[in-house]
Design an enzyme around this catalytic site. Structure first.
Site, PDB file in Angstrom:
ATOM      1  N   LYS A   1      26.610  41.473 -22.516  1.00 20.18           N
ATOM      2  CA  LYS A   1      26.755  40.421 -21.515  1.00 20.18           C
ATOM      3  C   LYS A   1      28.168  40.334 -20.961  1.00 20.18           C
ATOM      4  O   LYS A   1      28.412  39.661 -19.985  1.00 20.18           O
ATOM      5  CB  LYS A   1      26.382  39.072 -22.132  1.00 20.18           C
ATOM      6  CG  LYS A   1      24.896  38.914 -22.405  1.00 20.18           C
ATOM      7  CD  LYS A   1      24.158  38.609 -21.130  1.00 20.18           C
ATOM      8  CE  LYS A   1      22.688  38.346 -21.430  1.00 20.18           C
ATOM      9  NZ  LYS A   1      21.926  38.195 -20.182  1.00 20.18           N
TER      10      LYS A   1
ATOM     11  N   HIS B   1      35.505  29.281 -36.649  1.00 20.76           N
ATOM     12  CA  HIS B   1      34.118  29.049 -37.067  1.00 20.76           C
ATOM     13  C   HIS B   1      33.987  28.407 -38.455  1.00 20.76           C
ATOM     14  O   HIS B   1      34.031  27.195 -38.561  1.00 20.76           O
ATOM     15  CB  HIS B   1      33.273  30.321 -37.020  1.00 20.76           C
ATOM     16  CG  HIS B   1      33.183  30.858 -35.638  1.00 20.76           C
ATOM     17  ND1 HIS B   1      32.704  30.101 -34.602  1.00 20.76           N
ATOM     18  CD2 HIS B   1      33.525  32.049 -35.115  1.00 20.76           C
ATOM     19  CE1 HIS B   1      32.757  30.818 -33.488  1.00 20.76           C
ATOM     20  NE2 HIS B   1      33.251  31.997 -33.772  1.00 20.76           N
TER      21      HIS B   1
ATOM     22  N   SER C   1      69.139  45.707 -36.471  1.00 23.63           N
ATOM     23  CA  SER C   1      69.618  45.356 -37.806  1.00 23.63           C
ATOM     24  C   SER C   1      69.429  46.561 -38.730  1.00 23.63           C
ATOM     25  O   SER C   1      68.773  47.536 -38.368  1.00 23.63           O
ATOM     26  CB  SER C   1      68.872  44.136 -38.346  1.00 23.63           C
ATOM     27  OG  SER C   1      67.490  44.390 -38.383  1.00 23.63           O
TER      28      SER C   1
ATOM     29  N   LEU D   1      33.021  32.164 -20.411  1.00 23.45           N
ATOM     30  CA  LEU D   1      32.297  32.973 -19.433  1.00 23.45           C
ATOM     31  C   LEU D   1      30.812  33.052 -19.772  1.00 23.45           C
ATOM     32  O   LEU D   1      29.966  33.017 -18.895  1.00 23.45           O
ATOM     33  CB  LEU D   1      32.912  34.379 -19.376  1.00 23.45           C
ATOM     34  CG  LEU D   1      32.253  35.374 -18.428  1.00 23.45           C
ATOM     35  CD1 LEU D   1      32.330  34.881 -16.996  1.00 23.45           C
ATOM     36  CD2 LEU D   1      32.918  36.738 -18.533  1.00 23.45           C
ATOM     37  N   GLN D   2      30.510  33.153 -21.051  1.00 27.31           N
ATOM     38  CA  GLN D   2      29.099  33.265 -21.424  1.00 27.31           C
ATOM     39  C   GLN D   2      28.429  31.922 -21.674  1.00 27.31           C
ATOM     40  O   GLN D   2      27.224  31.820 -21.636  1.00 27.31           O
ATOM     41  CB  GLN D   2      28.927  34.092 -22.704  1.00 27.31           C
ATOM     42  CG  GLN D   2      28.989  35.582 -22.483  1.00 27.31           C
ATOM     43  CD  GLN D   2      30.392  36.086 -22.680  1.00 27.31           C
ATOM     44  OE1 GLN D   2      31.244  35.355 -23.149  1.00 27.31           O
ATOM     45  NE2 GLN D   2      30.641  37.318 -22.297  1.00 27.31           N
TER      46      GLN D   2
ATOM     47  N   ASP E   1      33.827  31.346 -25.810  1.00 31.45           N
ATOM     48  CA  ASP E   1      33.550  32.244 -24.681  1.00 31.45           C
ATOM     49  C   ASP E   1      33.077  31.488 -23.440  1.00 31.45           C
ATOM     50  O   ASP E   1      31.882  31.534 -23.121  1.00 31.45           O
ATOM     51  CB  ASP E   1      32.445  33.235 -25.064  1.00 31.45           C
ATOM     52  CG  ASP E   1      32.880  34.209 -26.124  1.00 31.45           C
ATOM     53  OD1 ASP E   1      33.708  35.067 -25.819  1.00 31.45           O
ATOM     54  OD2 ASP E   1      32.394  34.089 -27.260  1.00 31.45           O
TER      55      ASP E   1
ATOM     56  N   HIS F   1      38.676  35.181 -37.511  1.00 33.45           N
ATOM     57  CA  HIS F   1      37.291  34.696 -37.479  1.00 33.45           C
ATOM     58  C   HIS F   1      36.746  34.838 -38.896  1.00 33.45           C
ATOM     59  O   HIS F   1      36.981  35.860 -39.548  1.00 33.45           O
ATOM     60  CB  HIS F   1      36.426  35.577 -36.579  1.00 33.45           C
ATOM     61  CG  HIS F   1      36.505  35.220 -35.135  1.00 33.45           C
ATOM     62  ND1 HIS F   1      37.668  35.224 -34.436  1.00 33.45           N
ATOM     63  CD2 HIS F   1      35.531  34.852 -34.264  1.00 33.45           C
ATOM     64  CE1 HIS F   1      37.414  34.875 -33.172  1.00 33.45           C
ATOM     65  NE2 HIS F   1      36.124  34.637 -33.045  1.00 33.45           N
TER      66      HIS F   1
HETATM   67  C1  LIG Z   1      28.647  32.577 -31.168  1.00 32.72           C
HETATM   68  C2  LIG Z   1      29.114  32.186 -32.409  1.00 32.72           C
HETATM   69  O1  LIG Z   1      28.362  32.266 -33.338  1.00 32.72           O
HETATM   70  N1  LIG Z   1      30.353  31.691 -32.525  1.00 32.72           N
HETATM   71  C3  LIG Z   1      31.133  32.297 -32.750  1.00 32.72           C
HETATM   72  C4  LIG Z   1      30.206  31.958 -32.557  1.00 32.72           C
HETATM   73  O2  LIG Z   1      29.601  33.134 -31.808  1.00 32.72           O
HETATM   74  C5  LIG Z   1      30.407  33.881 -30.905  1.00 32.72           C
HETATM   75  C6  LIG Z   1      30.019  35.047 -30.435  1.00 32.72           C
HETATM   76  O3  LIG Z   1      31.223  35.713 -30.192  1.00 32.72           O
HETATM   77  C7  LIG Z   1      31.423  34.399 -31.566  1.00 32.72           C
HETATM   78  O4  LIG Z   1      32.241  35.222 -30.746  1.00 32.72           O
HETATM   79  C8  LIG Z   1      32.088  33.259 -31.900  1.00 32.72           C
HETATM   80  O5  LIG Z   1      33.064  33.849 -32.432  1.00 32.72           O
HETATM   81 ZN   LIG Z   2      35.368  33.929 -31.228  1.00 33.73          ZN
END
Ligand SMILES: CC(=O)N[C@H]1CO[C@H](CO)[C@@H](O)[C@@H]1O
Ligand SMILES: [Zn+2]
Ligand SMILES: *[C@@H]1O[C@H](CO)[C@@H](O)[C@H](O)[C@H]1NC(C)=O
Length: 837
Positions: free
Chosen positions: A456, A680, A286, A738-739, A736, A649
């Site tokens: 980690k 969060h 365009s 994985l963790q 996460d 975030h």
């Molecule tokens: C762990 C947390 O506090 N939650 C969020 C909460 O913690 C993780 C750690 O990455 C964050 O990645 C999350 O975004």
């Molecule tokens: Zn996150």
């Protein structure tokens, strides 16, 4: 009414005629002269009245007669043939008889004559009239009706009759009035268990639940009317809150034409999967011309035009507004007011549960097929690099070591190493590997330690394994990660009701990152109907600056946004990226929020001037990402392309020192103005004003209580249950796996733990799952299919309990309370459109 009575009478007439055969034998004596009369009547009645009879029986459940018949027939069948006559004594055909009486004006003989007289006339014909109503069990009913008529009209039953009905109690036979009394009782009773009892005898309670039409649920509504209007001080505070809400409206990107206006979905059956998601057709370029000015791209219709077409608020305006919000948040009287309103919201919800939890539960039971397991839930926040669980990763590593030991996977210290050699260099064999050795799980040592947490990510504490298995730009072009991702996709698809939005990184170190990522996606054919992508930008300017990769903040912005504008103006310039962007629904900002930062002033250096070694503040990143994305989205929308929502975030880190800095509050204030939803938001608990604003604006929060458990906040202190009670727009997500997570279904694990720790009901879980679909970036067609055709309407109108398993009661409550709250804030002048755009 009169016509209706007539219908009923005719229905009785026909019903009676079927069974009157037996009456014929019993009352042979009187027959002959009645027969004449009957024929006379029938000539009039015949055809049309047969029809009338059908209509009456077919009529709605409001006809008492119908209920009775059905109930009776089932009852008769249950107790067996030998007893049906006993029940027949209480059959309330009296109603019908009475109405005939009333109509004819001749109580007694004439109607008896009519009923009797028809009996000899072809019973086959009358039976067929009933067959057309599809009531196979009507014969018995008819018999019963006949009995009543008979008993009612003739108290003196002959001896032969008595023999035939041995089980009948004497007094019933003797007294017609008494029978009538019993009849009306049974009528009341049968009303209460009315329903469609065709054929089988269902469990009356289950039948009662299933028959309920959810739309007509009744529940105890809360009406809290304050005695007096807000005081002048409160009015002042509310006006300030209004201003904040209006400010957000000015910033937030919204489609000019909502998806449901663009694409009408008549039939929300399963949308067909995209047969060729990586298909690229050249679209041509365009004329749009874009140019960077002070860190924000400006778009012009063509190169010569001076007229900017998608203007966005400039940085000074943004920081001024941000400061205004920050001042509001800190004002004592507004804090007090918001705190009070939030508590009131919470108490209203508690009261609602006390009054209506049972009804909600019943309503959920009444929704066929759906339960918590088969409502759609979206994992609204999960990082792709940690999307598999550790057992999965371990199995994958072992199988690769077994099947492809000789694959050259890494270049280290001047040599190329095969997978086998890598493990030898680590002094490990496949057999040694276990989950503990993998050591990717978050534990006590990572609590409050983001640096350790990121370590980690390295399996076995070895960045080599991370590079081989968890990176997409390595020697094998991320083939292993691609295969692993595909396995995760197929697990998701197998679960059918779980979806995910994976966040994958773009760093802004070089412009080619986008093309690399897109080609990794396309070459590995990473596509699933259950998955969409978000791009996450780590806020790492200071790191790149230190490494000499960038000279100013402007470099990062260029690296991120130039390819996006290029591909939007001319898709042919980056075909793979163009195809990939169709699956990208959001942009995220990530990094450790606990790092101290300086609050931006109203006049900040431009990105090109930002050449110092310090990382800009969160809100600085927010503004420049927001502004460029806003312009980009406007441009994409004007070209009919998908848009990318800003979903960073924010408000994640709970840190003792941050109470003094209030840095995290800045984050939430900046995202209040600009973000579609956030990940969060736990720090909202520290600011009643922001929490109240997030409630009023219904900004989505993708919360991950388990994840934050290991990093920053103990599970039981997580504010999710409080937010949920107050009516904030929350969803559950894994962050996460994985963790954090241990099972194959991390999202269900997340819901499950939340349910047991906080005693969330099935209704709560389904509401949270429904929120997660709203917050997600899946297409309009999929959302229609998952949560209902009119999902975009507010409140209960947008709900489809058959898909969401959320009772209307709950949504009506949420909607009513929210509207009341909006009216409170807007002093009764809020204009709330039916559809939220
Ligand atoms: C762990 C947390 O506090 N939650 C969020 C909460 O913690 C993780 C750690 O990455 C964050 O990645 C999350 O975004
Ligand atoms: Zn996150
Ligand atoms: C919750 O938030 C999402 C955006 O994150 C929004 O689309 C949705 O409409 C919100 N829910 C309500 C009830 O407003």
């Amino acid at each position: 009414m009169e016509a209706y009575t007539l219908h009923l009478a005719m229905a009785a007439l026909i019903g009676a005629s079927t069974v009157a055969i037996s009456a014929y034998f019993l009352h042979r004596k009187t027959l002959s002269h009645l027969l004449e009369f009957a024929r006379a009547v029938e000539r009039d009645v015949d055809d049309e009245n047969l029809h009338a009879g059908v209509v009456a029986v077919d009529d709605s459940s409001s006809s008492p007669k119908r209920h009775l018949r059905k109930h009776r027939s089932a009852y008769d069948r249950r107790i067996g043939n030998g007893y049906y006559r006993r029940s027949s004594t209480s059959l309330p055909d009296v109603t019908v008889v009475d109405s005939v009486e009333a109509k004819s004006g001749h109580p007694g003989t004439p109607k008896i004559n009519i009923l009797r007289a028809i009996s000899p006339k072809s019973p086959v014909a009358s039976a067929s009239a009933f067959e057309s109503v599809e009531e196979s069990d009507d014969d018995m009913v008819d018999n019963a009706e006949m009995d009543t008529t008979y008993l009612h009209t003739n108290g003196n039953v002959g001896l032969e009759d008595k023999n035939g009905y041995e089980t009948l109690p004497d007094h019933v036979n003797a007294n017609g009035d008494m029978i009538q009394l019993t009849a009306s009782k049974s009528m009341i009773h049968s009303h209460s268990i009315s329903g469609d009892l065709h054929g089988v005898q269902p469990d009356p309670i289950a039948a009662d639940i299933l028959r309920k039409v959810p739309e007509h649920e009744t529940f105890a509504r809360l009406k809290v009317t304050p005695l007096e209007g807000p005081s002048p001080d409160e009015v002042e505070a509310y006006v300030i809150v209004q201003e904040c809400l209006e400010m957000r409206k000015r910033y937030l990107f919204r489609e000019a034409v909502a998806p449901w206006e663009k694409e009408i979905i008549a039939d929300p059956c399963t949308p067909k999967p995209n047969p060729d998601p990586f298909f690229f057709a050249p679209e041509g370029k365009s004329d749009h011309y874009f140019e960077m000015q002070d860190g924000v791209f400006h778009v012009y219709p063509n190169k010569d035009s001076k007229e900017e077409i998608f203007p966005v608020a400039d940085a000074t305006t943004f920081f001024t507004d941000l400061h205004h919000i920050l001042r509001v948040i800190a004002a004592g009287n507004i804090r007090t007011l918001c705190h009070y309103r939030l508590n009131l919201l919470e108490q209203k919800f508690n009261l609602h549960l006390m009054l209506n939890a049972d009804r909600e539960f019943l309503a959920q039971k009444s929704a066929p097929h759906r339960d918590f397991y088969n409502v759609r839930k979206v994992d609204t926040h999960v990082h792709h690099s940690a999307c598999m669980n550790q057992k999965h990763l371990l199995r994958f590593i072992k199988s690769k070591l077994r099947k492809e030991p000789d694959e050259v996977v890494i270049f280290r210290d001047g040599t190329y190493l095969t997978l086998k050699e890598v493990f030898e260099s680590l002094d490990l064999t496949g057999y040694d590997l276990n989950v503990d050795l993998l050591d990717v799980h978050a534990d006590k040592s990572t609590f409050h330690r983001f640096d350790k947490f990121n370590l980690k990510y390295n399996p076995c504490g070895q960045s080599r394994l991370r590079e081989i298995f968890l990176k997409q730009d390595n020697l094998i072009q991320g083939r292993f990660l691609g295969e692993l991702t595909k396995q995760v996709f197929s697990d998701l698809e197998a679960s059918k009701y779980q979806m995910a939005e994976y966040r994958i990184s773009i760093y802004g170190r070089k412009q080619s990152e986008w093309d690399q990522l897109a080609s990794w996606i396309v070459n590995n054919e990473l596509y699933s109907e259950n998955v969409v992508w978000l791009i996450q930008l780590p806020r790492l300017y200071n790191v790149y600056k230190e490494m000499g990769i960038v000279t100013s903040f402007q470099n990062i912005l260029d690296n991120i946004f130039i390819p996006l504008f290029e591909v939007t103006v001319d898709p042919d310039s980056h075909p793979q990226l163009h195809v990939f962007l169709k699956q990208v629904v959001g942009l995220d900002l990530v990094d450790d929020e606990s790092k101290p930062e300086r609050r931006p002033t109203k006049h900040m250096p431009t990105p090109a001037q930002w050449t110092n070694i310090f990382n800009p503040a969160f809100s600085y990143y927010v503004y420049y990402c927001y502004a460029n994305l806003y312009t980009l989205n406007k441009l994409r929308e004007s070209k009919g392309m998908t848009t990318i929502k800003f979903r960073p975030h924010s408000g994640e880190v709970v840190d003792a020192s941050s109470c003094i800095q209030a840095g995290d509050i800045d984050h939430l204030a900046a995202t209040f103005l600009t973000a579609h939803n956030i990940a969060h938001g736990i720090n909202l608990r520290k600011s009643p004003v922001l929490q109240y604003l997030y409630y009023l604006a219904q900004i989505g929060l993708a919360m991950s209580p388990l994840s934050n458990n290991s990093l920053f906040l103990d599970y039981h202190r997580n504010p999710l249950p409080v937010f949920f009670s107050r009516g904030l727009n929350v969803s559950l997500s894994t962050d996460d796996p994985l963790q954090i997570h241990l099972t194959k279904e991390p999202l269900v694990e997340e819901y499950s733990i939340a349910a047991s720790v906080w005693k969330l009901s099935a209704c709560d879980l389904c509401e949270i799952a429904r929120n997660s679909v709203y917050q997600s970036g899946f297409s309009h067609a999929l959302k229609s299919h998952w949560i209902g055709k009119e999902y975009y309407k507010r409140g209960p109108n947008g709900n489809d309990i058959h898909r969401t398993n959320v009772p209307h009661i709950r949504l009506e409550f949420r909607d009513t309370i929210w509207r009341e709250e909006m009216q409170q804030v807007y002093l009764g002048k809020a204009i709330i459109p039916e559809v939220d755009k």
